[in-house]
Design a protein around this motif. Structure first.
Motif, PDB file in Angstrom:
ATOM      1  N   LYS A 169      26.236   3.707 -21.587  1.00 34.75           N
ATOM      2  CA  LYS A 169      25.231   4.611 -21.021  1.00 34.75           C
ATOM      3  C   LYS A 169      24.544   5.414 -22.116  1.00 34.75           C
ATOM      4  O   LYS A 169      23.332   5.640 -22.074  1.00 34.75           O
ATOM      5  CB  LYS A 169      25.891   5.546 -20.008  1.00 34.75           C
ATOM      6  CG  LYS A 169      26.294   4.871 -18.698  1.00 34.75           C
ATOM      7  CD  LYS A 169      26.990   5.864 -17.765  1.00 34.75           C
ATOM      8  CE  LYS A 169      27.436   5.171 -16.478  1.00 34.75           C
ATOM      9  NZ  LYS A 169      28.167   6.104 -15.571  1.00 34.75           N
ATOM     10  N   LYS A 170      25.310   5.824 -23.127  1.00 34.75           N
ATOM     11  CA  LYS A 170      24.734   6.589 -24.219  1.00 34.75           C
ATOM     12  C   LYS A 170      23.791   5.725 -25.052  1.00 34.75           C
ATOM     13  O   LYS A 170      22.725   6.180 -25.492  1.00 34.75           O
ATOM     14  CB  LYS A 170      25.837   7.170 -25.114  1.00 34.75           C
ATOM     15  CG  LYS A 170      26.517   8.406 -24.548  1.00 34.75           C
ATOM     16  CD  LYS A 170      27.024   9.287 -25.665  1.00 34.75           C
ATOM     17  CE  LYS A 170      27.392  10.671 -25.161  1.00 34.75           C
ATOM     18  NZ  LYS A 170      27.638  11.612 -26.262  1.00 34.75           N
ATOM     19  N   VAL A 171      24.181   4.481 -25.284  1.00 35.99           N
ATOM     20  CA  VAL A 171      23.315   3.560 -26.024  1.00 35.99           C
ATOM     21  C   VAL A 171      22.025   3.326 -25.244  1.00 35.99           C
ATOM     22  O   VAL A 171      20.920   3.349 -25.801  1.00 35.99           O
ATOM     23  CB  VAL A 171      24.036   2.232 -26.305  1.00 35.99           C
ATOM     24  CG1 VAL A 171      23.065   1.220 -26.914  1.00 35.99           C
ATOM     25  CG2 VAL A 171      25.211   2.446 -27.244  1.00 35.99           C
ATOM     26  N   ALA A 214      16.216   4.036 -24.394  1.00 33.56           N
ATOM     27  CA  ALA A 214      15.145   4.505 -23.498  1.00 33.56           C
ATOM     28  C   ALA A 214      14.311   5.601 -24.163  1.00 33.56           C
ATOM     29  O   ALA A 214      13.078   5.626 -24.036  1.00 33.56           O
ATOM     30  CB  ALA A 214      15.747   5.011 -22.190  1.00 33.56           C
ATOM     31  N   GLU A 215      14.990   6.495 -24.888  1.00 33.65           N
ATOM     32  CA  GLU A 215      14.282   7.574 -25.577  1.00 33.65           C
ATOM     33  C   GLU A 215      13.366   7.006 -26.655  1.00 33.65           C
ATOM     34  O   GLU A 215      12.212   7.438 -26.801  1.00 33.65           O
ATOM     35  CB  GLU A 215      15.290   8.542 -26.198  1.00 33.65           C
ATOM     36  CG  GLU A 215      14.640   9.698 -26.947  1.00 33.65           C
ATOM     37  CD  GLU A 215      15.667  10.582 -27.638  1.00 33.65           C
ATOM     38  OE1 GLU A 215      15.284  11.659 -28.115  1.00 33.65           O
ATOM     39  OE2 GLU A 215      16.849  10.186 -27.698  1.00 33.65           O
ATOM     40  N   ALA A 216      13.862   6.028 -27.421  1.00 35.50           N
ATOM     41  CA  ALA A 216      13.055   5.417 -28.480  1.00 35.50           C
ATOM     42  C   ALA A 216      11.844   4.693 -27.901  1.00 35.50           C
ATOM     43  O   ALA A 216      10.737   4.768 -28.455  1.00 35.50           O
ATOM     44  CB  ALA A 216      13.915   4.450 -29.294  1.00 35.50           C
ATOM     45  N   LEU A 217      12.039   3.993 -26.794  1.00 37.64           N
ATOM     46  CA  LEU A 217      10.927   3.292 -26.149  1.00 37.64           C
ATOM     47  C   LEU A 217       9.885   4.285 -25.635  1.00 37.64           C
ATOM     48  O   LEU A 217       8.666   4.048 -25.729  1.00 37.64           O
ATOM     49  CB  LEU A 217      11.438   2.428 -25.000  1.00 37.64           C
ATOM     50  CG  LEU A 217      12.220   1.172 -25.405  1.00 37.64           C
ATOM     51  CD1 LEU A 217      12.873   0.535 -24.178  1.00 37.64           C
ATOM     52  CD2 LEU A 217      11.303   0.159 -26.095  1.00 37.64           C
ATOM     53  N   SER A 226      18.416  -3.115 -32.478  1.00 32.82           N
ATOM     54  CA  SER A 226      18.996  -2.086 -33.349  1.00 32.82           C
ATOM     55  C   SER A 226      20.127  -1.386 -32.610  1.00 32.82           C
ATOM     56  O   SER A 226      21.216  -1.163 -33.160  1.00 32.82           O
ATOM     57  CB  SER A 226      17.934  -1.068 -33.766  1.00 32.82           C
ATOM     58  OG  SER A 226      16.977  -1.661 -34.610  1.00 32.82           O
ATOM     59  N   TYR A 227      19.892  -1.038 -31.349  1.00 35.10           N
ATOM     60  CA  TYR A 227      20.942  -0.385 -30.553  1.00 35.10           C
ATOM     61  C   TYR A 227      21.959  -1.406 -30.035  1.00 35.10           C
ATOM     62  O   TYR A 227      23.131  -1.078 -29.839  1.00 35.10           O
ATOM     63  CB  TYR A 227      20.324   0.427 -29.415  1.00 35.10           C
ATOM     64  CG  TYR A 227      19.659   1.680 -29.921  1.00 35.10           C
ATOM     65  CD1 TYR A 227      20.415   2.686 -30.503  1.00 35.10           C
ATOM     66  CD2 TYR A 227      18.280   1.838 -29.861  1.00 35.10           C
ATOM     67  CE1 TYR A 227      19.825   3.836 -31.006  1.00 35.10           C
ATOM     68  CE2 TYR A 227      17.669   2.992 -30.357  1.00 35.10           C
ATOM     69  CZ  TYR A 227      18.451   3.983 -30.942  1.00 35.10           C
ATOM     70  OH  TYR A 227      17.866   5.115 -31.448  1.00 35.10           O
ATOM     71  N   GLY A 228      21.510  -2.646 -29.851  1.00 36.85           N
ATOM     72  CA  GLY A 228      22.446  -3.689 -29.449  1.00 36.85           C
ATOM     73  C   GLY A 228      23.540  -3.900 -30.476  1.00 36.85           C
ATOM     74  O   GLY A 228      24.694  -4.194 -30.137  1.00 36.85           O
ATOM     75  N   THR A 229      23.197  -3.720 -31.741  1.00 31.36           N
ATOM     76  CA  THR A 229      24.197  -3.862 -32.805  1.00 31.36           C
ATOM     77  C   THR A 229      25.308  -2.830 -32.643  1.00 31.36           C
ATOM     78  O   THR A 229      26.475  -3.095 -32.947  1.00 31.36           O
ATOM     79  CB  THR A 229      23.529  -3.719 -34.180  1.00 31.36           C
ATOM     80  OG1 THR A 229      22.572  -4.768 -34.336  1.00 31.36           O
ATOM     81  CG2 THR A 229      24.551  -3.808 -35.304  1.00 31.36           C
ATOM     82  N   ALA A 271      20.943   6.994 -34.599  1.00 30.37           N
ATOM     83  CA  ALA A 271      22.152   6.348 -34.099  1.00 30.37           C
ATOM     84  C   ALA A 271      23.034   7.320 -33.329  1.00 30.37           C
ATOM     85  O   ALA A 271      22.887   8.543 -33.420  1.00 30.37           O
ATOM     86  CB  ALA A 271      22.950   5.772 -35.266  1.00 30.37           C
ATOM     87  N   LEU A 272      23.952   6.760 -32.556  1.00 32.14           N
ATOM     88  CA  LEU A 272      24.979   7.581 -31.927  1.00 32.14           C
ATOM     89  C   LEU A 272      25.936   8.065 -33.008  1.00 32.14           C
ATOM     90  O   LEU A 272      26.000   7.497 -34.113  1.00 32.14           O
ATOM     91  CB  LEU A 272      25.754   6.777 -30.884  1.00 32.14           C
ATOM     92  CG  LEU A 272      25.164   6.684 -29.464  1.00 32.14           C
ATOM     93  CD1 LEU A 272      23.900   5.840 -29.458  1.00 32.14           C
ATOM     94  CD2 LEU A 272      26.190   6.123 -28.501  1.00 32.14           C
ATOM     95  N   SER A 273      26.698   9.080 -32.702  1.00 35.26           N
ATOM     96  CA  SER A 273      27.696   9.548 -33.659  1.00 35.26           C
ATOM     97  C   SER A 273      28.877   8.591 -33.654  1.00 35.26           C
ATOM     98  O   SER A 273      29.149   7.906 -32.650  1.00 35.26           O
ATOM     99  CB  SER A 273      28.171  10.953 -33.283  1.00 35.26           C
ATOM    100  OG  SER A 273      28.948  10.923 -32.105  1.00 35.26           O
TER     101      SER A 273
END
Length: 430
Positions: free
Chosen positions: A115-117, A122-125, A150-153, A100-102
């Motif tokens: 942009k960070k999300v 992109a990194e996970a994909l 997951s990141y959309g949340t 997750a992001l901080s």
């Protein structure tokens, strides 16, 4: 089908949660067990061993898959090895975790945060693709959905996070935020059973529903979400999955009182027989205490230790008071209950008080000190009677007929003027 082979098994149970259903696998004396997951098209499952909720393993199955899980119970998760077509998928899921992001990133302006999300997604994909799982059924498409939502949340939670970490409690998102949420409401039937997809869509449905965005009470919020989704989604499979997921969760937690609007929407749009059957079962769980049915029974003891059940009070109406010595509102009702008992001293009714005190000695002392009348019994805190009536707050009053059938599961208090009128109106009370 999933097979388990656990050496040095410290527990005979393995818990598997799949498609929001919890399954328990019982291991035999040799540490062997198996589980058949019916109607699984493509699904993730979470595995818990020895009741340890702090550590988990993830599994993935598609219809017809056979997966064998071998492990040493002394170090279950680190020693776990899988065999079967989807074994490489399971290895990936348990070695490559989404990060997750901080929390501090919430302080960023929305465009920078987005942009960070996007970069995290992109990194996970990229990592998923690098594991060469493209020939593993439909896993790659499923995993794209799990990663996306997951990141959309985290996008969904941005306004709340920004107010706190950005120290701007007056912040309100602009159109760009809502446009991003709209972009996530895609209809991919493969994702219909994906927890991350469903959780996101349910909450986004609340945020995007302008008229009901500020509705926070559980039931009206749930009904508004169901209306939004019923009108928004064209896919019957997705619509049914989402509506069922929300309605089932609500009933499982809050019960079936006054849910006609919810049921109207559910029965109109959800036609899948398996889903409807599950919904009916969770509703039935709450229908143990319905007017006209025989009351759920109990076992309770008097001051002398004699045990009673409801059968001991047949032949008269029964007015039940569920109470405790530590409950202020319960104690406030005691003088009114005594007055009621005196008013109907020669009538065909028993006034029965059931204590849910944790400390039995305190109950005994108060009954003696206050010279409490009526029938005084100790029920305790673990009685199934409490669950059957969904008693989460006291005092609670219940009225039964002479055969032990429920007249009113939430009867008026002794202090209410209506109580005396209702009792006087009972057939054969005098």
């Amino acid at each position: 089908m999933v097979f388990f082979d656990v050496s040095n098994a410290g527990s005979k149970e393995i818990v598997l949660i799949c498609n929001n259903d919890m399954k328990t696998v019982m291991l035999d004396d040799n540490g062997h067990g198996e589980l058949v997951l019916l109607d699984v098209e493509a699904a993730y499952a979470t595995l818990y061993y020895m009741g340890d909720m702090s550590d988990i393993a993830m599994l993935y199955l598609e219809g017809g898959d056979r997966l064998k899980v071998t492990s040493d119970g002394k170090d279950f998760y680190k020693s776990m090895v899988c065999e079967g077509e989807k074994a490489p998928v399971v290895e990936y899921l348990n070695t490559v975790r989404l990060t997750a992001l901080s929390d501090e990133d919430y302080a960023l302006p929305f465009d920078e945060y987005k942009k960070k999300v996007d970069a995290k997604e992109a990194e996970a994909l990229k990592l998923m693709k690098a594991n060469n799982l493209g020939k593993m059924g439909v896993f790659e498409e499923m995993e794209e959905g799990r990663i996306k939502y997951s990141y959309g949340t985290q996008i969904l939670m941005y306004p709340l996070g920004h107010r706190f970490y950005g120290q701007d409690m007056s912040y309100e998102p602009d159109d760009a935020y809502y446009e991003v949420l709209e972009s996530y409401l895609v209809e991919n039937e493969l994702w219909a059973g994906l927890d991350q997809y469903r959780d996101f869509v349910l909450e986004a449905s609340h945020v995007l529903d302008v008229e009901n965005r500020n509705v926070t009470a559980a039931y009206p919020k749930a009904v508004a979400q169901m209306r939004f989704m019923a009108e928004r989604f064209e896919s019957e499979k997705i619509r049914s999955s989402l509506l069922h997921y929300l309605a089932y969760a609500y009933v499982d937690r809050f019960g079936t009182d006054d849910i006609q609007d919810m049921e109207n929407i559910y029965r109109t749009y959800v036609k899948d027989a398996d889903l409807v059957s599950k919904f009916d079962k969770v509703c039935e769980k709450w229908n143990l205490a319905v007017a006209g049915k025989l009351s759920p029974d109990f076992k309770a003891t008097d001051l002398a230790g004699k045990e009673y059940t409801l059968a001991d009070f047949r032949g008269k109406y029964v007015y039940i008071d569920v109470w405790a010595t530590w409950c202020g509102p319960c104690r406030q009702e005691i003088p009114h209950l005594k007055a009621l008992e005196e008013e109907f001293r020669d009538a065909q009714i028993t006034f029965l008080s059931l204590s849910v005190d944790k400390d039995k000695d305190k109950w005994e002392a108060m009954v003696k000190e206050e010279a409490m009348s009526g029938v005084q019994l100790y029920l305790g805190t673990e009685s199934p009677f409490l669950d059957a009536y969904q008693i989460v707050g006291i005092p609670r009053f219940i009225l039964l007929d002479k055969e032990g059938r429920i007249i009113e599961k939430s009867m008026q208090r002794p202090s209410s003027d209506e109580t005396k009128k209702i009792i006087n109106a009972l057939e054969g009370i005098r």
